[in-house]
Motif scaffolding. Structure first.
Motif, PDB file in Angstrom:
ATOM      1  N   ARG A 116      -2.100  -6.570  -6.100  1.00  0.00           N
ATOM      2  CA  ARG A 116      -0.965  -5.701  -6.391  1.00  0.00           C
ATOM      3  C   ARG A 116      -0.250  -6.206  -7.639  1.00  0.00           C
ATOM      4  O   ARG A 116       0.029  -7.395  -7.757  1.00  0.00           O
ATOM      5  CB  ARG A 116       0.010  -5.660  -5.218  1.00  0.00           C
ATOM      6  CG  ARG A 116      -0.544  -4.956  -3.990  1.00  0.00           C
ATOM      7  CD  ARG A 116       0.483  -4.858  -2.878  1.00  0.00           C
ATOM      8  NE  ARG A 116      -0.079  -4.164  -1.719  1.00  0.00           N
ATOM      9  CZ  ARG A 116      -0.757  -4.749  -0.747  1.00  0.00           C
ATOM     10  NH1 ARG A 116      -0.964  -6.065  -0.811  1.00  0.00           N
ATOM     11  NH2 ARG A 116      -1.233  -4.049   0.263  1.00  0.00           N
TER      12      ARG A 116
ATOM     13  N   ASN B  98       3.117  -5.458  -9.904  1.00  0.00           N
ATOM     14  CA  ASN B  98       4.412  -4.786  -9.831  1.00  0.00           C
ATOM     15  C   ASN B  98       5.088  -4.728 -11.192  1.00  0.00           C
ATOM     16  O   ASN B  98       4.932  -5.635 -12.020  1.00  0.00           O
ATOM     17  CB  ASN B  98       5.355  -5.523  -8.864  1.00  0.00           C
ATOM     18  CG  ASN B  98       4.769  -5.662  -7.479  1.00  0.00           C
ATOM     19  OD1 ASN B  98       3.985  -4.823  -7.048  1.00  0.00           O
ATOM     20  ND2 ASN B  98       5.143  -6.729  -6.785  1.00  0.00           N
TER      21      ASN B  98
ATOM     22  N   GLN C 123      10.322   1.185 -10.713  1.00  0.00           N
ATOM     23  CA  GLN C 123      10.027   0.102  -9.775  1.00  0.00           C
ATOM     24  C   GLN C 123       8.746   0.506  -9.064  1.00  0.00           C
ATOM     25  O   GLN C 123       8.763   1.241  -8.076  1.00  0.00           O
ATOM     26  CB  GLN C 123      11.172  -0.087  -8.772  1.00  0.00           C
ATOM     27  CG  GLN C 123      12.399  -0.754  -9.391  1.00  0.00           C
ATOM     28  CD  GLN C 123      13.470  -1.004  -8.342  1.00  0.00           C
ATOM     29  OE1 GLN C 123      13.968  -0.065  -7.731  1.00  0.00           O
ATOM     30  NE2 GLN C 123      13.819  -2.268  -8.131  1.00  0.00           N
ATOM     31  N   GLY C 124       7.645   0.061  -9.606  1.00  0.00           N
ATOM     32  CA  GLY C 124       6.358   0.548  -9.122  1.00  0.00           C
ATOM     33  C   GLY C 124       5.354  -0.541  -8.856  1.00  0.00           C
ATOM     34  O   GLY C 124       5.609  -1.734  -9.090  1.00  0.00           O
ATOM     35  N   CYS C 125       4.192  -0.099  -8.391  1.00  0.00           N
ATOM     36  CA  CYS C 125       3.117  -1.027  -8.046  1.00  0.00           C
ATOM     37  C   CYS C 125       1.771  -0.345  -8.289  1.00  0.00           C
ATOM     38  O   CYS C 125       1.598   0.833  -7.970  1.00  0.00           O
ATOM     39  CB  CYS C 125       3.246  -1.422  -6.574  1.00  0.00           C
ATOM     40  SG  CYS C 125       1.849  -2.353  -5.922  1.00  0.00           S
TER      41      CYS C 125
ATOM     42  N   GLU D  96      -2.082  -0.890  -7.129  1.00  0.00           N
ATOM     43  CA  GLU D  96      -2.908  -1.620  -6.173  1.00  0.00           C
ATOM     44  C   GLU D  96      -4.372  -1.494  -6.572  1.00  0.00           C
ATOM     45  O   GLU D  96      -4.840  -0.398  -6.894  1.00  0.00           O
ATOM     46  CB  GLU D  96      -2.690  -1.049  -4.778  1.00  0.00           C
ATOM     47  CG  GLU D  96      -3.379  -1.826  -3.669  1.00  0.00           C
ATOM     48  CD  GLU D  96      -3.072  -1.244  -2.310  1.00  0.00           C
ATOM     49  OE1 GLU D  96      -3.856  -0.389  -1.853  1.00  0.00           O
ATOM     50  OE2 GLU D  96      -2.033  -1.619  -1.729  1.00  0.00           O
TER      51      GLU D  96
ATOM     52  N   GLU E 179       5.681   3.979  -5.926  1.00  0.00           N
ATOM     53  CA  GLU E 179       6.964   3.297  -6.027  1.00  0.00           C
ATOM     54  C   GLU E 179       6.939   2.067  -5.134  1.00  0.00           C
ATOM     55  O   GLU E 179       6.298   2.047  -4.085  1.00  0.00           O
ATOM     56  CB  GLU E 179       8.097   4.230  -5.596  1.00  0.00           C
ATOM     57  CG  GLU E 179       8.343   5.370  -6.572  1.00  0.00           C
ATOM     58  CD  GLU E 179       9.573   6.183  -6.217  1.00  0.00           C
ATOM     59  OE1 GLU E 179      10.274   5.789  -5.251  1.00  0.00           O
ATOM     60  OE2 GLU E 179       9.820   7.194  -6.883  1.00  0.00           O
ATOM     61  N   TYR E 180       7.661   1.034  -5.585  1.00  0.00           N
ATOM     62  CA  TYR E 180       7.720  -0.214  -4.835  1.00  0.00           C
ATOM     63  C   TYR E 180       9.113  -0.798  -5.060  1.00  0.00           C
ATOM     64  O   TYR E 180       9.318  -1.668  -5.904  1.00  0.00           O
ATOM     65  CB  TYR E 180       6.624  -1.165  -5.334  1.00  0.00           C
ATOM     66  CG  TYR E 180       6.374  -2.363  -4.444  1.00  0.00           C
ATOM     67  CD1 TYR E 180       5.941  -2.190  -3.130  1.00  0.00           C
ATOM     68  CD2 TYR E 180       6.549  -3.649  -4.922  1.00  0.00           C
ATOM     69  CE1 TYR E 180       5.694  -3.283  -2.317  1.00  0.00           C
ATOM     70  CE2 TYR E 180       6.291  -4.756  -4.122  1.00  0.00           C
ATOM     71  CZ  TYR E 180       5.871  -4.564  -2.817  1.00  0.00           C
ATOM     72  OH  TYR E 180       5.615  -5.646  -2.014  1.00  0.00           O
TER      73      TYR E 180
ATOM     74  N   SER F 185      11.057  -2.895  -3.849  1.00  0.00           N
ATOM     75  CA  SER F 185      11.369  -4.324  -3.807  1.00  0.00           C
ATOM     76  C   SER F 185      10.783  -5.088  -4.995  1.00  0.00           C
ATOM     77  O   SER F 185      10.925  -6.304  -5.088  1.00  0.00           O
ATOM     78  CB  SER F 185      10.845  -4.928  -2.497  1.00  0.00           C
ATOM     79  OG  SER F 185       9.446  -4.769  -2.399  1.00  0.00           O
ATOM     80  N   ALA F 186      10.124  -4.357  -5.921  1.00  0.00           N
ATOM     81  CA  ALA F 186       9.530  -5.026  -7.085  1.00  0.00           C
ATOM     82  C   ALA F 186      10.611  -5.690  -7.926  1.00  0.00           C
ATOM     83  O   ALA F 186      11.643  -5.089  -8.231  1.00  0.00           O
ATOM     84  CB  ALA F 186       8.764  -4.018  -7.931  1.00  0.00           C
ATOM     85  N   ARG F 187      10.376  -6.929  -8.292  1.00  0.00           N
ATOM     86  CA  ARG F 187      11.349  -7.671  -9.103  1.00  0.00           C
ATOM     87  C   ARG F 187      10.840  -7.941 -10.520  1.00  0.00           C
ATOM     88  O   ARG F 187      11.593  -8.357 -11.381  1.00  0.00           O
ATOM     89  CB  ARG F 187      11.674  -9.013  -8.428  1.00  0.00           C
ATOM     90  CG  ARG F 187      12.407  -8.842  -7.094  1.00  0.00           C
ATOM     91  CD  ARG F 187      13.828  -8.402  -7.309  1.00  0.00           C
ATOM     92  NE  ARG F 187      14.526  -8.253  -6.037  1.00  0.00           N
ATOM     93  CZ  ARG F 187      14.705  -7.106  -5.408  1.00  0.00           C
ATOM     94  NH1 ARG F 187      14.189  -5.999  -5.922  1.00  0.00           N
ATOM     95  NH2 ARG F 187      15.351  -7.048  -4.269  1.00  0.00           N
ATOM     96  N   ASP F 188       9.555  -7.707 -10.728  1.00  0.00           N
ATOM     97  CA  ASP F 188       8.960  -7.982 -12.038  1.00  0.00           C
ATOM     98  C   ASP F 188       9.293  -6.833 -12.988  1.00  0.00           C
ATOM     99  O   ASP F 188       8.970  -5.682 -12.719  1.00  0.00           O
ATOM    100  CB  ASP F 188       7.441  -8.119 -11.893  1.00  0.00           C
ATOM    101  CG  ASP F 188       6.784  -8.664 -13.139  1.00  0.00           C
ATOM    102  OD1 ASP F 188       7.403  -8.592 -14.208  1.00  0.00           O
ATOM    103  OD2 ASP F 188       5.648  -9.157 -13.038  1.00  0.00           O
TER     104      ASP F 188
END
Length: 369
Positions: A4, A6, A18-20, A22, A33-34, A36-39
């Motif tokens: 994953r 991010n 704020q995505g991911c 996979e 969308e993700y 909790s993504a912090r990157d």
């Protein structure tokens, strides 16, 4: 194993802030969308360069497989996960040997195909092409090269005003080879005839072409105004003024403009003396020119630098990414495999920092060392 990645994910429909992405195996399995993504890094599709002659001190123009592997590896480090090996005008013997040498690399996925930029070009607009090798298109030559490549020949640049050009364009398109209009002194009408015959790409628009005139619009206007035609743009600040780059992009749209490098062996290398198609090239301050007359001789550009240049000129990031990945993939018929962050496509992606510098590169689901 699932990977994953991010960040700010650039998709054909926009940015997922704020995505991911996979990845399973060598394919993209999800884009979503993700929250909790912090990157905060940009996640963009691997770049697709449909016009490059070499890089990192290595060249495609001699038809040497080892040189081709090394040049492709250099550009991979700058985010280019798919590229065409572009040759310059040359005798048929070299075109044959290069096709034979590069076809296995295409089958292995090292290259996305072969691009013959010439020798069927205009002497009046040959630029850094060697005038000694220019000639009219030959159906016999092209048929032989297509058969020899067995699918490896992906694109051929032709000047439509040369004798036999329209017949050659029809022949190539019948065999699934993309035809580009370039290094040409063609009129508007001659260019339109080439497009009607099947040509669908403009080789480094504005460069090596009859300039625009209000009573003779020439190839530039014909290419920019034709639906379905993709126009190559060299965004190095040398080939095109920023205003010209943004004019072309706003006129044709990012879905019809493809960033290319037109890079030669000197990309990523120090200033000095180099060679291109049997001609001496001097690189000074990163600009490559023929030693004999100062004509621009390709570039020292990489695709990540081209992306940054386009954004600096005023193209927004999602549009610039489309021009660096999605549009060129569509132009040469490989968009069913690469060029976008979409489920089912090959897992090629580039992680960029906020200044659009390359952080990491993934190709076919594996991070590049």
């Amino acid at each position: 194993m699932t990977i994953r990645v991010n960040g700010k994910v650039v998709t054909p429909s926009g940015v997922i802030w704020q995505g991911c992405v996979e990845v399973k195996g060598d394919r993209i399995s999800a884009v979503a969308e993700y929250p909790s993504a912090r990157d905060g890094h940009w996640i963009v599709p691997g770049f697709v360069d449909i016009h490059t002659h070499g890089g990192g001190g290595h060249t495609f123009t001699t038809g040497d497989a080892g040189q081709a592997r090394a040049a492709a590896a250099f550009h991979l480090g700058h985010g280019t996960t798919s590229l065409l090996a572009s040759l310059v005008s040359a005798p048929l013997e070299l075109m044959r040997s290069a096709t034979t040498a590069f076809a296995p690399l295409v089958r292995d996925g090292v290259l996305a195909g072969i691009h013959f930029e010439g020798p069927y070009l205009s002497a009046a607009r040959c630029g850094a092409q060697n005038p000694e090798f220019l000639r009219d298109p030959s159906a016999e030559e092209l048929t032989e090269l297509i058969k020899l490549g067995d699918g490896a020949v992906r694109m051929v640049t032709i000047a439509p005003e040369r004798a036999g050009a329209l017949e050659a364009i029809e022949l190539l398109t019948r065999h699934g080879v993309v035809v580009a209009v370039g290094h040409t002194d063609a009129t508007y009408e001659q260019t339109r005839a080439a497009l009607s015959a099947g040509a669908s790409v403009g080789t480094h628009l504005f460069n090596g072409m009859r300039p625009v005139h209000h009573r003779e619009p020439g190839p530039v206007v014909a290419l920019l105004s034709a639906p379905g035609v993709v126009c190559e743009l060299v965004a190095d600040g040398v080939h095109l003024h920023e205003g010209t780059l943004t004019f072309a992009t706003s006129t044709a749209g990012p879905e019809r403009c493809a960033l290319i490098t037109d890079a030669m062996a000197a990309a990523g290398m120090p200033d000095g003396e180099y060679e291109l198609g049997g001609q001496e090239v001097t690189v000074a301050d990163g600009v490559a020119r023929l030693s004999r007359d100062g004509a621009i001789a390709g570039s020292t550009l990489t695709m990540d630098a081209a992306l940054r240049s386009a954004v600096t000129a005023g193209v927004d990031v999602p549009d610039a990414v489309r021009m660096a990945s999605t549009t060129p993939a569509l132009a040469v018929g490989i968009a069913d495999q690469v060029g976008a962050l979409q489920v089912g496509l090959r897992a090629d992606l580039v992680v960029l920092d906020d200044d659009l510098n390359v952080v990491r590169v993934m190709r076919a689901g594996a991070w590049v060392e």
